[in-house]
Design a protein around this motif. Structure first.
Motif, PDB file in Angstrom:
ATOM      1  N   ALA A 244       2.249  -8.551   4.576  1.00 53.78           N
ATOM      2  CA  ALA A 244       2.450  -9.493   3.561  1.00 53.78           C
ATOM      3  C   ALA A 244       3.282  -8.982   2.109  1.00 53.78           C
ATOM      4  CB  ALA A 244       0.797  -9.496   2.603  1.00 53.78           C
ATOM      5  N   GLU A 245       3.455  -9.856   1.420  1.00 55.69           N
ATOM      6  CA  GLU A 245       4.165  -9.333   0.042  1.00 55.69           C
ATOM      7  C   GLU A 245       3.757 -10.144  -1.085  1.00 55.69           C
ATOM      8  OE1 GLU A 245       8.574 -11.114  -0.110  1.00 55.69           O
ATOM      9  OE2 GLU A 245       8.187 -10.335   2.018  1.00 55.69           O
ATOM     10  N   THR A 246       3.894  -9.640  -2.046  1.00 49.74           N
ATOM     11  CA  THR A 246       3.402 -10.207  -3.480  1.00 49.74           C
ATOM     12  C   THR A 246       5.131 -10.474  -4.173  1.00 49.74           C
ATOM     13  OG1 THR A 246       3.193  -8.316  -4.694  1.00 49.74           O
ATOM     14  CG2 THR A 246       1.477  -9.283  -3.330  1.00 49.74           C
ATOM     15  N   PRO A 247       5.091 -10.925  -5.355  1.00 50.01           N
ATOM     16  CA  PRO A 247       6.167 -10.921  -5.968  1.00 50.01           C
ATOM     17  C   PRO A 247       6.798  -9.509  -6.338  1.00 50.01           C
ATOM     18  CG  PRO A 247       4.901 -12.764  -6.827  1.00 50.01           C
ATOM     19  CD  PRO A 247       3.938 -11.892  -5.863  1.00 50.01           C
ATOM     20  N   THR A 248       5.823  -8.604  -6.320  1.00 50.58           N
ATOM     21  CA  THR A 248       6.150  -7.050  -6.797  1.00 50.58           C
ATOM     22  C   THR A 248       6.048  -6.066  -5.639  1.00 50.58           C
ATOM     23  OG1 THR A 248       3.917  -6.731  -7.523  1.00 50.58           O
ATOM     24  CG2 THR A 248       5.531  -7.791  -9.279  1.00 50.58           C
ATOM     25  N   HIS A 249       5.455  -6.498  -4.596  1.00 50.17           N
ATOM     26  CA  HIS A 249       5.073  -5.575  -3.454  1.00 50.17           C
ATOM     27  C   HIS A 249       5.228  -5.914  -2.301  1.00 50.17           C
ATOM     28  CE1 HIS A 249       3.386  -3.587  -7.100  1.00 50.17           C
ATOM     29  NE2 HIS A 249       3.639  -2.182  -6.354  1.00 50.17           N
ATOM     30  N   PHE A 250       5.860  -5.060  -1.187  1.00 51.86           N
ATOM     31  CA  PHE A 250       5.572  -5.120   0.286  1.00 51.86           C
ATOM     32  C   PHE A 250       4.189  -4.546   0.610  1.00 51.86           C
ATOM     33  CE2 PHE A 250      10.315  -5.251  -0.319  1.00 51.86           C
ATOM     34  CZ  PHE A 250      10.597  -6.132   0.270  1.00 51.86           C
ATOM     35  N   ILE A 251       3.500  -5.141   1.671  1.00 50.74           N
ATOM     36  CA  ILE A 251       2.095  -4.822   1.976  1.00 50.74           C
ATOM     37  C   ILE A 251       1.979  -4.362   3.294  1.00 50.74           C
ATOM     38  CG2 ILE A 251      -0.370  -5.222   1.796  1.00 50.74           C
ATOM     39  CD1 ILE A 251       0.181  -7.029  -0.554  1.00 50.74           C
ATOM     40  N   SER A 252       1.603  -3.619   3.694  1.00 50.82           N
ATOM     41  CA  SER A 252       1.159  -3.004   5.310  1.00 50.82           C
ATOM     42  C   SER A 252      -0.423  -3.075   5.346  1.00 50.82           C
ATOM     43  CB  SER A 252       1.814  -1.864   5.832  1.00 50.82           C
ATOM     44  OG  SER A 252       1.078  -0.810   5.196  1.00 50.82           O
ATOM     45  N   MET A 253      -0.764  -3.339   6.549  1.00 47.22           N
ATOM     46  CA  MET A 253      -2.332  -3.297   6.701  1.00 47.22           C
ATOM     47  C   MET A 253      -2.537  -2.705   7.931  1.00 47.22           C
ATOM     48  SD  MET A 253      -3.378  -7.349   5.672  1.00 47.22           S
ATOM     49  CE  MET A 253      -2.211  -8.400   4.694  1.00 47.22           C
ATOM     50  N   GLY A 254      -3.752  -1.895   7.847  1.00 48.82           N
ATOM     51  CA  GLY A 254      -4.616  -1.322   8.893  1.00 48.82           C
ATOM     52  C   GLY A 254      -6.101  -1.703   9.260  1.00 48.82           C
ATOM     53  N   LEU A 255      -6.537  -2.005  10.322  1.00 49.51           N
ATOM     54  CA  LEU A 255      -7.769  -2.504  10.605  1.00 49.51           C
ATOM     55  C   LEU A 255      -8.351  -1.730  11.780  1.00 49.51           C
ATOM     56  CD1 LEU A 255      -6.570  -6.243  10.558  1.00 49.51           C
ATOM     57  CD2 LEU A 255      -7.816  -4.960   8.650  1.00 49.51           C
ATOM     58  N   ASN A 256      -9.573  -1.005  11.517  1.00 47.46           N
ATOM     59  CA  ASN A 256     -10.343  -0.276  12.606  1.00 47.46           C
ATOM     60  C   ASN A 256     -11.602  -0.186  11.791  1.00 47.46           C
ATOM     61  OD1 ASN A 256     -11.124   2.177  14.130  1.00 47.46           O
ATOM     62  ND2 ASN A 256      -9.109   1.504  15.108  1.00 47.46           N
ATOM     63  N   GLU A 257     -12.579   0.141  12.942  1.00 45.23           N
ATOM     64  CA  GLU A 257     -14.055   0.522  12.514  1.00 45.23           C
ATOM     65  C   GLU A 257     -14.018   1.709  11.812  1.00 45.23           C
ATOM     66  OE1 GLU A 257     -15.651   1.884  16.910  1.00 45.23           O
ATOM     67  OE2 GLU A 257     -16.337   0.231  15.892  1.00 45.23           O
ATOM     68  N   ASP A 258     -12.839   2.533  12.284  1.00 48.94           N
ATOM     69  CA  ASP A 258     -13.031   3.884  11.668  1.00 48.94           C
ATOM     70  C   ASP A 258     -11.964   3.820  10.432  1.00 48.94           C
ATOM     71  OD1 ASP A 258     -11.856   6.455  11.014  1.00 48.94           O
ATOM     72  OD2 ASP A 258     -13.258   7.178  13.010  1.00 48.94           O
ATOM     73  N   LEU A 259     -12.386   4.321   9.255  1.00 49.12           N
ATOM     74  CA  LEU A 259     -11.369   4.259   8.073  1.00 49.12           C
ATOM     75  C   LEU A 259     -10.255   5.021   8.144  1.00 49.12           C
ATOM     76  CD1 LEU A 259     -11.067   2.530   5.378  1.00 49.12           C
ATOM     77  CD2 LEU A 259     -12.459   4.631   4.311  1.00 49.12           C
ATOM     78  N   ASP A 260     -10.440   6.154   8.681  1.00 50.51           N
ATOM     79  CA  ASP A 260      -9.293   7.090   9.050  1.00 50.51           C
ATOM     80  C   ASP A 260      -8.262   6.479  10.005  1.00 50.51           C
ATOM     81  OD1 ASP A 260     -10.202   8.964   7.602  1.00 50.51           O
ATOM     82  OD2 ASP A 260     -11.155  10.200   9.260  1.00 50.51           O
ATOM     83  N   GLN A 261      -8.744   5.689  11.012  1.00 51.32           N
ATOM     84  CA  GLN A 261      -7.756   5.101  11.925  1.00 51.32           C
ATOM     85  C   GLN A 261      -7.075   3.804  11.122  1.00 51.32           C
ATOM     86  OE1 GLN A 261      -6.862   6.267  14.750  1.00 51.32           O
ATOM     87  NE2 GLN A 261      -8.183   8.148  14.115  1.00 51.32           N
ATOM     88  N   ALA A 262      -7.875   3.206  10.255  1.00 50.17           N
ATOM     89  CA  ALA A 262      -7.271   2.057   9.556  1.00 50.17           C
ATOM     90  C   ALA A 262      -5.940   2.585   8.576  1.00 50.17           C
ATOM     91  CB  ALA A 262      -8.472   1.320   8.678  1.00 50.17           C
ATOM     92  N   MET A 263      -6.400   3.551   8.067  1.00 52.29           N
ATOM     93  CA  MET A 263      -5.253   4.254   7.051  1.00 52.29           C
ATOM     94  C   MET A 263      -3.957   4.483   7.866  1.00 52.29           C
ATOM     95  SD  MET A 263      -4.297   5.475   4.325  1.00 52.29           S
ATOM     96  CE  MET A 263      -2.738   6.485   4.068  1.00 52.29           C
ATOM     97  N   LYS A 264      -4.477   5.273   9.183  1.00 57.35           N
ATOM     98  CA  LYS A 264      -3.239   5.500   9.962  1.00 57.35           C
ATOM     99  C   LYS A 264      -2.419   4.432  10.635  1.00 57.35           C
ATOM    100  CE  LYS A 264      -4.976  10.118  11.756  1.00 57.35           C
ATOM    101  NZ  LYS A 264      -5.258  10.794  13.077  1.00 57.35           N
ATOM    102  N   GLN A 265      -3.089   3.340  10.643  1.00 56.05           N
ATOM    103  CA  GLN A 265      -2.455   2.160  11.097  1.00 56.05           C
ATOM    104  C   GLN A 265      -1.595   1.421  10.118  1.00 56.05           C
ATOM    105  OE1 GLN A 265      -4.544  -1.604  11.713  1.00 56.05           O
ATOM    106  NE2 GLN A 265      -3.751  -1.517  13.927  1.00 56.05           N
ATOM    107  N   ALA A 266      -2.180   1.481   8.826  1.00 56.16           N
ATOM    108  CA  ALA A 266      -1.635   0.885   7.616  1.00 56.16           C
ATOM    109  C   ALA A 266      -0.245   1.720   7.450  1.00 56.16           C
ATOM    110  CB  ALA A 266      -2.443   0.830   6.610  1.00 56.16           C
ATOM    111  N   LEU A 267      -0.469   3.071   7.686  1.00 56.30           N
ATOM    112  CA  LEU A 267       0.648   3.958   7.226  1.00 56.30           C
ATOM    113  C   LEU A 267       1.899   3.754   8.425  1.00 56.30           C
ATOM    114  CD1 LEU A 267       2.351   6.352   5.919  1.00 56.30           C
ATOM    115  CD2 LEU A 267       0.560   7.907   7.110  1.00 56.30           C
TER     116      LEU A 267
END
Length: 317
Positions: A244-267
């Motif tokens: 996604a993107e907003t007028p001010t930022h680009f956005i990546s997303m991570g989705l996983n049942e494990d919050l650590d893995q969601a963080m890794k995916q977003a990164l």
């Protein structure tokens, strides 16, 4: 480019599920704009008579056509975009979001939320909304500015998934619950079926990152969306995860049942995005993320947890 209107009705919504087999209820061309009415609620959360809080007739009709509904997002669609094929990318420009009722609700449910072991009783709040002032008023008197967005925005999932619940966000989008996706922002989704088949619902009047008690200000909203199709080169998918993107930022997303893995995916998604837009190496992009990208917990209550990365525009490009 044509402007269309799609109203919520028993014939144009479904409750609680995504499925590639669902036929579209509406067809548009790339570049068209659609005003989509979305409703939220079920019998158990409706305000009592005499409260001054008005129930839209479309919501009443949908609940009457689906007796006994206990849970599940009411989503309007699917909307098919002409020419969309698997591997393509659908750009969804969120042009406008308007309240569709003068109230919303917040609900704590037993065995749900981020602290199910701490909260065992059902707790329901009806929250009046003043659209003219752009605020809602909590029962103890606090006024919060509205920042409306749709918790659920998704295309049809891959056919191999079969019928899946709307609760968990996945590679098709769905219940992203990303509060950054207000009017003026843009969501990018990979296409998995012919037509893409976009659906939207789960209106939120305001939400904090995390959505910790399992609900935000759940309310009826009407959104205006412009759909732009990006065709993929032969044999090459343009996108594999929501961005996604907003007028001010680009956005990546991570989705996983494990919050650590969601963080890794977003990164990883942000590193890939930076490398695709610049001549930076992966090592340089990784370091840049550590210096300049903010990672937020999107939500912790949908089974598949969410993390989103925010890269301020203008820092690289």
């Amino acid at each position: 480019m044509t402007f269309h209107t799609l109203r919520a009705s028993p014939e144009t919504v479904r409750v609680g599920v995504f499925d590639a087999a669902f036929p579209p209820v509406f067809h548009v061309e790339s570049g068209d704009t659609v005003e989509v009415q979305c409703v939220s609620g079920r019998e158990a959360v409706l305000p009592p008579p005499g409260s001054g809080l008005t129930i839209p007739p479309e919501l009443s009709a949908i609940l009457a056509a689906n007796p006994g509904t206990q849970a599940g997002h009411i989503v309007t669609g699917p909307i098919a975009i002409a020419g969309a094929m698997p591997g393509d990318m659908l750009e969804i420009r969120i042009d406008k979001i308007e309240p569709g009722a003068n109230w919303g609700y917040n609900l704590i449910r037993p065995l749900a939320g981020t602290l199910p072991e701490d909260f065992h009783d059902t707790t329901l709040m009806h929250i009046p909304v003043d659209a003219a002032r752009n605020i809602c008023t909590l029962p103890w008197g606090t006024e919060l500015p509205l920042a409306p967005f749709f918790g659920v925005m998704g295309v049809a999932p891959p056919p191999a998934f079969g019928r899946i619940a709307s609760k968990e966000p996945r590679i098709h989008g769905g219940n992203l619950d990303n509060k950054e996706l207000t009017a003026g922002s843009t969501l990018f989704l990979p296409v998995w079926v012919p037509g893409a088949n976009f659906s939207v619902g789960d209106g939120h009047g305001v939400q904090g990152d995390g959505e910790v008690c399992v609900t935000a200000l759940e309310m009826c909203l009407t959104g205006t969306f412009t759909f732009v199709l990006h065709k993929a080169p032969s044999g090459q998918a343009l996108l594999t995860h929501p961005r996604a993107e907003t007028p001010t930022h680009f956005i990546s997303m991570g989705l996983n049942e494990d919050l650590d893995q969601a963080m890794k995916q977003a990164l990883r998604e942000m590193i890939g995005f930076i490398c695709s837009r610049t001549n930076l190496s992966r090592e340089q992009a990784y370091a840049f993320c550590s210096l300049a990208v903010d990672f937020h917990v999107t939500q912790t209550v949908n089974g598949e947890k969410g993390v989103h990365g925010l890269l301020k525009k203008g820092l690289l490009f």
